[in-house]
Design a protein around this motif. Structure first.
Motif, short mmCIF file in Angstrom:
data_model
loop_
_atom_site.label_atom_id
_atom_site.label_comp_id
_atom_site.label_asym_id
_atom_site.label_seq_id
_atom_site.Cartn_x
_atom_site.Cartn_y
_atom_site.Cartn_z
N GLY A 7 3.82 19.99 -10.96
CA GLY A 7 4.04 21.22 -10.03
C GLY A 7 3.11 21.56 -8.93
N LEU A 8 1.76 21.50 -9.39
CA LEU A 8 0.94 22.06 -8.30
C LEU A 8 0.63 21.02 -7.18
CD1 LEU A 8 -1.82 23.65 -10.73
CD2 LEU A 8 -0.26 24.77 -9.05
N LEU A 9 1.13 19.63 -7.48
CA LEU A 9 0.97 18.47 -6.43
C LEU A 9 1.70 18.41 -5.51
CD1 LEU A 9 -0.84 15.86 -8.47
CD2 LEU A 9 -1.94 17.31 -7.00
N SER A 10 3.04 19.44 -5.85
CA SER A 10 4.17 19.35 -4.78
C SER A 10 4.20 20.49 -4.10
CB SER A 10 5.53 19.26 -5.80
OG SER A 10 5.20 18.66 -7.17
N THR A 11 4.99 20.25 -3.15
CA THR A 11 5.40 21.46 -2.16
C THR A 11 6.20 22.52 -2.80
OG1 THR A 11 7.34 20.80 -1.35
CG2 THR A 11 5.62 19.76 -0.37
N PRO A 12 5.91 23.77 -2.50
CA PRO A 12 6.59 25.07 -3.04
C PRO A 12 8.11 24.53 -3.31
CG PRO A 12 5.11 25.73 -1.66
CD PRO A 12 4.93 24.21 -1.52
N GLU A 13 8.83 24.12 -2.25
CA GLU A 13 10.38 23.82 -2.64
C GLU A 13 10.48 22.82 -3.33
OE1 GLU A 13 9.62 22.98 1.59
OE2 GLU A 13 8.46 24.72 0.51
N GLN A 14 9.72 21.79 -3.52
CA GLN A 14 10.07 20.65 -4.50
C GLN A 14 9.80 21.29 -5.84
OE1 GLN A 14 7.06 17.73 -3.12
NE2 GLN A 14 8.53 16.37 -2.90
N ARG A 15 8.73 22.10 -5.91
CA ARG A 15 8.21 22.63 -7.28
C ARG A 15 9.47 23.56 -7.98
NH1 ARG A 15 3.67 26.34 -6.02
NH2 ARG A 15 2.87 24.40 -5.30
N MET A 16 10.13 24.20 -7.03
CA MET A 16 11.25 25.12 -7.33
C MET A 16 12.26 24.27 -7.92
SD MET A 16 10.29 28.19 -8.17
CE MET A 16 12.10 28.68 -8.51
N ILE A 17 12.62 23.07 -7.12
CA ILE A 17 13.74 22.21 -7.41
C ILE A 17 13.54 21.49 -9.02
CG2 ILE A 17 14.91 20.04 -6.96
CD1 ILE A 17 14.43 20.79 -3.91
N MET A 18 12.26 21.05 -9.09
CA MET A 18 11.86 20.53 -10.45
C MET A 18 11.82 21.49 -11.48
SD MET A 18 8.75 17.82 -9.75
CE MET A 18 7.71 18.83 -8.75
N LEU A 19 11.52 22.69 -11.18
CA LEU A 19 11.47 23.60 -12.30
C LEU A 19 12.74 24.01 -12.58
CD1 LEU A 19 9.57 25.54 -13.97
CD2 LEU A 19 10.06 27.28 -12.12
N ARG A 20 14.01 24.00 -11.75
CA ARG A 20 15.31 24.40 -12.29
C ARG A 20 15.89 23.48 -12.77
NH1 ARG A 20 16.97 29.07 -7.63
NH2 ARG A 20 15.49 30.42 -8.27
N GLY A 21 15.58 22.01 -12.05
CA GLY A 21 16.53 21.11 -12.32
C GLY A 21 17.93 21.19 -12.26
N HIS A 22 18.90 20.59 -13.22
CA HIS A 22 20.30 20.77 -13.10
C HIS A 22 20.45 21.98 -14.39
CE1 HIS A 22 20.39 18.01 -10.26
NE2 HIS A 22 19.80 17.08 -11.15
N SER A 23 19.60 22.25 -15.16
CA SER A 23 19.94 23.03 -16.31
C SER A 23 19.11 23.75 -17.02
CB SER A 23 20.24 21.81 -17.62
OG SER A 23 18.96 20.78 -17.74
N TRP A 24 18.30 24.46 -16.35
CA TRP A 24 17.28 25.13 -16.86
C TRP A 24 17.62 26.57 -17.35
CZ3 TRP A 24 16.08 30.31 -15.13
CH2 TRP A 24 16.79 30.75 -13.89
N THR A 25 18.93 26.68 -17.04
CA THR A 25 19.62 27.97 -17.78
C THR A 25 20.03 27.89 -18.96
OG1 THR A 25 21.51 27.38 -16.72
CG2 THR A 25 20.42 29.17 -15.66
N VAL A 26 20.33 26.27 -19.48
CA VAL A 26 20.58 26.15 -20.70
C VAL A 26 20.06 25.43 -21.71
CG1 VAL A 26 23.11 26.47 -20.07
CG2 VAL A 26 21.96 24.05 -20.01
N CYS A 27 18.70 24.91 -21.08
CA CYS A 27 17.70 24.07 -21.82
C CYS A 27 17.40 24.56 -23.17
CB CYS A 27 16.79 23.35 -21.07
SG CYS A 27 15.44 22.42 -21.85
N ALA A 28 16.67 25.60 -23.00
CA ALA A 28 15.97 26.40 -24.22
C ALA A 28 17.08 26.68 -25.43
CB ALA A 28 15.18 27.37 -23.97
N GLY A 29 18.25 27.33 -24.66
CA GLY A 29 19.38 27.53 -25.92
C GLY A 29 19.97 26.51 -26.40
N ASN A 30 20.05 25.37 -25.56
CA ASN A 30 20.78 24.31 -26.32
C ASN A 30 19.82 23.54 -27.57
OD1 ASN A 30 23.09 24.15 -24.83
ND2 ASN A 30 22.41 22.63 -23.40
N ILE A 31 18.60 23.59 -27.28
CA ILE A 31 17.46 23.00 -28.19
C ILE A 31 17.60 24.06 -29.20
CG2 ILE A 31 15.01 22.77 -28.58
CD1 ILE A 31 14.80 21.95 -25.83
N LEU A 32 17.77 25.20 -29.43
CA LEU A 32 17.87 26.21 -30.18
C LEU A 32 19.02 26.13 -31.03
CD1 LEU A 32 17.17 28.80 -31.92
CD2 LEU A 32 18.15 30.13 -30.11
N THR A 33 20.09 25.58 -30.46
CA THR A 33 21.57 25.45 -31.30
C THR A 33 21.47 24.31 -31.91
OG1 THR A 33 22.45 26.73 -29.34
CG2 THR A 33 24.12 25.46 -30.91
#
Lengths: 180, 213
Positions: free
Chosen positions: B110-136
């Motif tokens: 993350g630190l080696l990327s530009t701020p925009e890239q960082r946000m794109i990587m952090l959110r990916g396509h599924s950041w809202t559901v990832c932890a919840g899916n793993i929990l389920t």
């Protein structure tokens, strides 16, 4: 001690393989040691000792799959006993609030033990002179509050209050020592 | 009942216990938990469309390695904590080390990327559901681990529950990799870690009262 450990462990290993007589011998040898363990730690409630012995033996039986054959047996068994003991105290603590006068019984129960008379003397020495005289007079020599108060030069009411405080301080001191 | 009678009763025909009983039971939990998570992925989430291709890539196995190592740490800690005299310290240090290495790898990327890239990587396509899916996905495995533990002799209920959660969470997250198409260390370091830790926290919460005996 280490000889006992070797013997108990050998019996336990046989028991784990389904050897009933060895297992029975193990449980009864262990039962004796558990009884001594709980008796030392439960002077205030000797009636519960046998319950704890039985609870621990049952835990040894139902949870014996958690014994690691590569490890010594005694620490495993007494870890179960310690858990049962702590659990017992935790359940107790909720109900029991100890009135001050009960400390006198606690002190009395300690009395037959060698060295405890000295402990009591030492604890008494930390009290103020007047309180010490009152405790001696009432609780050791058996005087009435009025008599002891007169000897210390205070009224019966004042003697009662002072004695109460002294016993409380004494109880805390003795208890602190037992915990430490 | 008299103690002697109790002993007679307990010592009547004791069932033999095989060597390695504890490890065997937790292995059973791992298999059951993985199968349950697999069924959930197949019927509910579905595998990622490019699974065959992804399995030839580095990132697919990187994710699987991380979560499998977390599961391994959980297994090791459980194997210790299930015994009244077991010391879990080294297992916990191992688990913490695995976590730190992968979180730091994510932070570094993350630190080696530009701020925009960082946000794109952090959110990916599924950041809202990832932890919840793993929990389920981890719930069946967590339940199985706790049930097995109830018949063992843990003396530290909350910590043992946490280890059970990390174990079940690690197993479930590894299976979740068959569905999840995220392919950055940033995403894995943040959301997979969070998912497994949430399962651990849930395990600790339940363990506090369920693992008393």
């Amino acid at each position: 001690m280490t000889e006992t450990e070797a013997r108990l462990k050998a019996l336990m290993l046989l028991g784990l393989d389904g050897d009933a007589p060895a297992y029975r011998l193990l449980l009864s040898l262990l039962g004796g040691r558990l009884r001594a363990y709980f008796e030392r730690r439960m002077r205030d409630a000797p009636g519960d000792v046998e319950d704890l012995v039985q609870e621990t033996l049952m835990a040894v039986h139902t949870r014996r799959a958690t014994y690691d054959r590569a490890q010594p047996f005694t620490p495993w068994a007494f870890a179960l006993a310690r858990y049962k003991l702590i659990d017992h105290w935790r359940r107790r603590k909720i109900r029991v609030t100890v009135p001050i006068d009960d400390y006198v019984e606690v002190l009395a129960a300690y009395a037959p033990e060698p060295g405890s008379a000295m402990d009591l003397e030492r604890a008494l020495d930390t009290l103020p002179q007047r309180q010490r005289d009152l405790v001696r007079g009432v609780k050791i020599e058996g005087l009435s509050l009025a008599q002891a108060g007169a000897r210390a030069g205070v009224s019966e009411g004042a003697a009662k209050v002072a004695l109460h405080r002294a016993l409380k301080a004494l109880g805390e001191r003795m208890r602190g020592r037992a915990d430490g | 009942m008299r103690t002697d009678d109790l002993i007679d009763q307990l010592a009547t025909d004791p069932r033999p216990i095989r060597e390695g009983a504890v490890q065997r039971r937790f292995l059973g939990v791992a298999v059951a938990g993985a199968l349950a998570a697999l069924v959930l992925v197949l019927v509910w989430l579905h595998t990622r469309h490019d699974l065959a291709e992804a399995m030839t890539g580095r990132m697919f196995w990187m994710k699987a390695t991380y979560t499998a190592l977390l599961a391994l740490a959980g297994f090791w800690a459980l194997e210790r904590l299930a015994r009244p005299d077991g010391a879990p310290r080294r297992a916990l240090i191992f688990g913490a080390a695995v976590l730190v290495v992968f979180v730091v790898a994510g932070l570094t990327q993350g630190l080696l990327s530009t701020p925009e890239q960082r946000m794109i990587m952090l959110r990916g396509h599924s950041w809202t559901v990832c932890a919840g899916n793993i929990l389920t996905l981890s719930l069946p495995g967590l339940a199985a681990a706790l049930l097995v533990l109830r018949r063992m002799a843990p003396t530290r209920p909350a910590l043992t529950g946490f280890a059970a959660g990390a174990f079940a969470g690690g197993v479930a997250a590894t299976i979740y990799g068959l569905h999840c198409a995220e392919s950055t260390m940033v995403f894995v370091g943040v959301w997979y870690t969070l998912g497994v830790l949430v399962v651990g926290a849930l395990g600790a919460l339940i363990g506090r009262w369920a693992l008393r005996w």
